[in-house]
Design a protein around this motif. Sequence first.
Motif, PDB file in Angstrom:
ATOM      1  N   LEU A   1      55.151  47.928  63.254  1.00 25.48           N
ATOM      2  CA  LEU A   1      55.404  46.509  63.492  1.00 25.48           C
ATOM      3  C   LEU A   1      54.300  45.619  62.933  1.00 25.48           C
ATOM      4  N   ASN A   2      53.052  45.972  63.182  1.00 29.03           N
ATOM      5  CA  ASN A   2      51.926  45.256  62.594  1.00 29.03           C
ATOM      6  C   ASN A   2      50.678  46.121  62.700  1.00 29.03           C
ATOM      7  N   SER A   3      49.692  45.822  61.869  1.00 28.66           N
ATOM      8  CA  SER A   3      48.467  46.620  61.877  1.00 28.66           C
ATOM      9  C   SER A   3      47.284  45.773  61.444  1.00 28.66           C
ATOM     10  N   THR A   4      46.096  46.214  61.868  1.00 33.88           N
ATOM     11  CA  THR A   4      44.838  45.611  61.435  1.00 33.88           C
ATOM     12  C   THR A   4      43.885  46.737  61.052  1.00 33.88           C
ATOM     13  N   LEU A   5      43.396  46.693  59.817  1.00 38.41           N
ATOM     14  CA  LEU A   5      42.393  47.645  59.354  1.00 38.41           C
ATOM     15  C   LEU A   5      41.040  46.947  59.317  1.00 38.41           C
ATOM     16  N   ILE A   6      40.060  47.499  60.022  1.00 39.75           N
ATOM     17  CA  ILE A   6      38.685  46.999  59.996  1.00 39.75           C
ATOM     18  C   ILE A   6      37.827  48.106  59.414  1.00 39.75           C
ATOM     19  N   THR A   7      37.192  47.853  58.275  1.00 41.59           N
ATOM     20  CA  THR A   7      36.429  48.914  57.645  1.00 41.59           C
ATOM     21  C   THR A   7      35.160  48.397  56.994  1.00 41.59           C
ATOM     22  N   LYS A   8      34.109  49.188  57.104  1.00 37.28           N
ATOM     23  CA  LYS A   8      32.852  48.938  56.403  1.00 37.28           C
ATOM     24  C   LYS A   8      32.702  50.019  55.341  1.00 37.28           C
ATOM     25  N   LEU A   9      32.513  49.584  54.097  1.00 41.42           N
ATOM     26  CA  LEU A   9      32.432  50.525  52.985  1.00 41.42           C
ATOM     27  C   LEU A   9      31.027  50.528  52.403  1.00 41.42           C
ATOM     28  N   HIS A  10      30.457  51.713  52.305  1.00 40.75           N
ATOM     29  CA  HIS A  10      29.217  51.867  51.549  1.00 40.75           C
ATOM     30  C   HIS A  10      29.611  52.555  50.245  1.00 40.75           C
ATOM     31  N   LEU A  11      29.689  51.756  49.188  1.00 39.23           N
ATOM     32  CA  LEU A  11      30.123  52.259  47.894  1.00 39.23           C
ATOM     33  C   LEU A  11      28.903  52.729  47.103  1.00 39.23           C
ATOM     34  N   ASP A  12      28.964  53.976  46.655  1.00 37.38           N
ATOM     35  CA  ASP A  12      27.803  54.544  45.980  1.00 37.38           C
ATOM     36  C   ASP A  12      28.273  55.503  44.897  1.00 37.38           C
ATOM     37  N   ALA A  13      27.551  55.524  43.776  1.00 42.88           N
ATOM     38  CA  ALA A  13      27.907  56.433  42.688  1.00 42.88           C
ATOM     39  C   ALA A  13      27.712  57.883  43.086  1.00 42.88           C
ATOM     40  N   SER A  14      26.861  58.121  44.079  1.00 41.63           N
ATOM     41  CA  SER A  14      26.643  59.481  44.577  1.00 41.63           C
ATOM     42  C   SER A  14      27.641  59.786  45.688  1.00 41.63           C
ATOM     43  N   PRO A  15      28.496  60.786  45.508  1.00 38.12           N
ATOM     44  CA  PRO A  15      29.492  61.108  46.544  1.00 38.12           C
ATOM     45  C   PRO A  15      28.879  61.395  47.906  1.00 38.12           C
ATOM     46  N   ASP A  16      27.650  61.918  47.925  1.00 37.87           N
ATOM     47  CA  ASP A  16      27.020  62.255  49.199  1.00 37.87           C
ATOM     48  C   ASP A  16      26.622  61.017  49.992  1.00 37.87           C
ATOM     49  N   ARG A  17      26.465  59.892  49.318  1.00 40.67           N
ATOM     50  CA  ARG A  17      26.020  58.667  49.985  1.00 40.67           C
ATOM     51  C   ARG A  17      27.158  57.692  50.285  1.00 40.67           C
ATOM     52  N   ALA A  18      28.294  57.870  49.630  1.00 41.07           N
ATOM     53  CA  ALA A  18      29.432  56.971  49.828  1.00 41.07           C
ATOM     54  C   ALA A  18      30.096  57.265  51.174  1.00 41.07           C
ATOM     55  N   GLN A  19      30.326  56.225  51.961  1.00 41.66           N
ATOM     56  CA  GLN A  19      30.892  56.399  53.302  1.00 41.66           C
ATOM     57  C   GLN A  19      31.779  55.215  53.667  1.00 41.66           C
ATOM     58  N   MET A  20      32.732  55.463  54.565  1.00 42.40           N
ATOM     59  CA  MET A  20      33.491  54.372  55.174  1.00 42.40           C
ATOM     60  C   MET A  20      33.581  54.602  56.675  1.00 42.40           C
ATOM     61  N   LEU A  21      33.473  53.512  57.403  1.00 34.32           N
ATOM     62  CA  LEU A  21      33.629  53.514  58.853  1.00 34.32           C
ATOM     63  C   LEU A  21      34.779  52.574  59.158  1.00 34.32           C
ATOM     64  N   ALA A  22      35.770  53.038  59.917  1.00 30.65           N
ATOM     65  CA  ALA A  22      36.985  52.231  60.048  1.00 30.65           C
ATOM     66  C   ALA A  22      37.633  52.368  61.416  1.00 30.65           C
ATOM     67  N   ALA A  23      38.399  51.330  61.752  1.00 29.32           N
ATOM     68  CA  ALA A  23      39.282  51.346  62.921  1.00 29.32           C
ATOM     69  C   ALA A  23      40.622  50.786  62.475  1.00 29.32           C
ATOM     70  N   TYR A  24      41.685  51.451  62.862  1.00 32.39           N
ATOM     71  CA  TYR A  24      43.036  51.042  62.464  1.00 32.39           C
ATOM     72  C   TYR A  24      43.835  50.776  63.728  1.00 32.39           C
ATOM     73  N   GLN A  25      44.067  49.503  63.994  1.00 27.81           N
ATOM     74  CA  GLN A  25      44.857  49.092  65.158  1.00 27.81           C
ATOM     75  C   GLN A  25      46.296  48.898  64.708  1.00 27.81           C
ATOM     76  N   VAL A  26      47.232  49.588  65.352  1.00 29.27           N
ATOM     77  CA  VAL A  26      48.616  49.552  64.889  1.00 29.27           C
ATOM     78  C   VAL A  26      49.570  49.551  66.075  1.00 29.27           C
ATOM     79  N   SER A  27      50.608  48.754  65.973  1.00 31.40           N
ATOM     80  CA  SER A  27      51.674  48.787  66.972  1.00 31.40           C
ATOM     81  C   SER A  27      52.940  49.300  66.308  1.00 31.40           C
ATOM     82  N   PHE A  28      53.717  50.049  67.071  1.00 33.08           N
ATOM     83  CA  PHE A  28      54.915  50.664  66.532  1.00 33.08           C
ATOM     84  C   PHE A  28      55.988  50.736  67.594  1.00 33.08           C
ATOM     85  N   ARG A  29      57.217  50.940  67.128  1.00 30.99           N
ATOM     86  CA  ARG A  29      58.375  50.998  68.007  1.00 30.99           C
ATOM     87  C   ARG A  29      59.062  52.347  67.845  1.00 30.99           C
ATOM     88  N   ASN A  30      59.618  52.853  68.932  1.00 34.44           N
ATOM     89  CA  ASN A  30      60.416  54.071  68.880  1.00 34.44           C
ATOM     90  C   ASN A  30      61.876  53.697  68.680  1.00 34.44           C
TER      91      ASN A  30
END
Length: 480
Positions: free
Chosen positions: A31-60
Amino acid sequence: MGFGVTRIITFIFVIFSTGNLANANDNIELLNSTLITKLHLDASPDRAQMLAAYQVSFRNKGDAPLEKVTILLNPGLQVSKVLGAGGRKLQTRNRNAHIAGREPLRLNAVDITLASPLKHNSRREIVIHYAGSLEDLSLVGLPQSREVLHPTFTMLRAQGFAYPVFARPEMQAIEAAWHGKPFHQVAFVEVNGNQKVVGNLAFAEKTINSGKTNFELKSTQPTGPLALAIGDYDIGRNSGISTAYRGGQSAAATNIATAVQTYAHSLTRKLGAPKSDAMLTILSVPDGYGSGHSEGLIYVEDSMFDAATLTGDTDFAAKVRGAVRDMWLLNPSHSTGHWANGVDRFILASNTPSTDILVFKEQLFGEVLALEAQNEKLGKTPLTDFTIEGFDAEADIINTLAFAVLHDLLGDEGFWGLTRQLRADLSAGYTDTSTVLDFLDRTLENRSAKKFVTNWFEKGRMGKDLAKAKTYAELVKRYR
């Protein structure tokens, strides 16, 4: 997107006993959603990270109560917790799941047990917290899902599972989720550089704090799964249409924007102004990421980002024309039984070069004739009563046929004049089929068209007409 005539399908009813519980995702409607994310973008795969919360409502939408839901994430992302109503922590089971039908793809699957079974047509909201990085899925079965967290270019989309996708670990179920019903979405994205965020959500606000840039984006109308591109973009905007491009693409972007605006102006002359909240973004992505489209968005690989691809019958040209036409839809969520579906479908068919409108009308007539033959009550029910009588599924195609007949009775100029007025008068606020009938009653001057509207919308005489007309041409002839 292209337009196809609705086909008659056989409905299979699966009956659940009241004691049974469903644990599949097949009947979930987002029905609707909100994505909240902090991205650390880095050329080194070991340093690249994302922290996120996904708020979502749905119907059966299923008949049986829903006890569990399953979400799929990129294997580089891990769920830390899932919260339900009141911040209550829900039980979860994480597993590295093999995806049936797409070897050797494996994803992080999380089974979430709801606080209580979700009954038919009831809704629920949960918040999914997760973190990690993005693994390149193009190496393991999804050739164009190359998403990684890199400062040069990053994508957040369902195809890379950068946020939860509600589906079983089967490719058929995933495809269904990717092409699910449009819904409203919001995104808050923080990046650690000077990148811009563009996609199928409209830009709302940008703030800069301590070297980090925060973007707020939101859908102006229901849209398909969230798709955002993050990179060194320049953006040109004109009348709800944005063109996003990267270094060295300025001339190509200008030419594309000019060609698209020319087409949009032709639709405006014919149909009136698009919906006030309609938007479209056309953006370039590096080669290898594929080309895709959904409501409000077209992304195309750099090698195809050229105005020349908008001429002729190229796939890109068809997608762009279809996306521009979608800006004029009165019911962008495509909800079944909505009064505007008949107008929208006839608009799309009439303005799609590949559609033979005469063949289209005959196909409509044949399908409606078959529907009416299956249920005599259908032909005796006024269109204004279809929702009351439970005929939402049949209403869309019958409404389309009704507007096709009006097109013949009024002529091309008269019909599009009526359409412009209808869209201007009824596109805002609450409108049902009875309101449409009132509009047609006071607007139509053509006596044949007025009689047709009275018989089909008000008196339920469709069945009598279909009993005497064996072809679409014969149906129209009854009112000339």
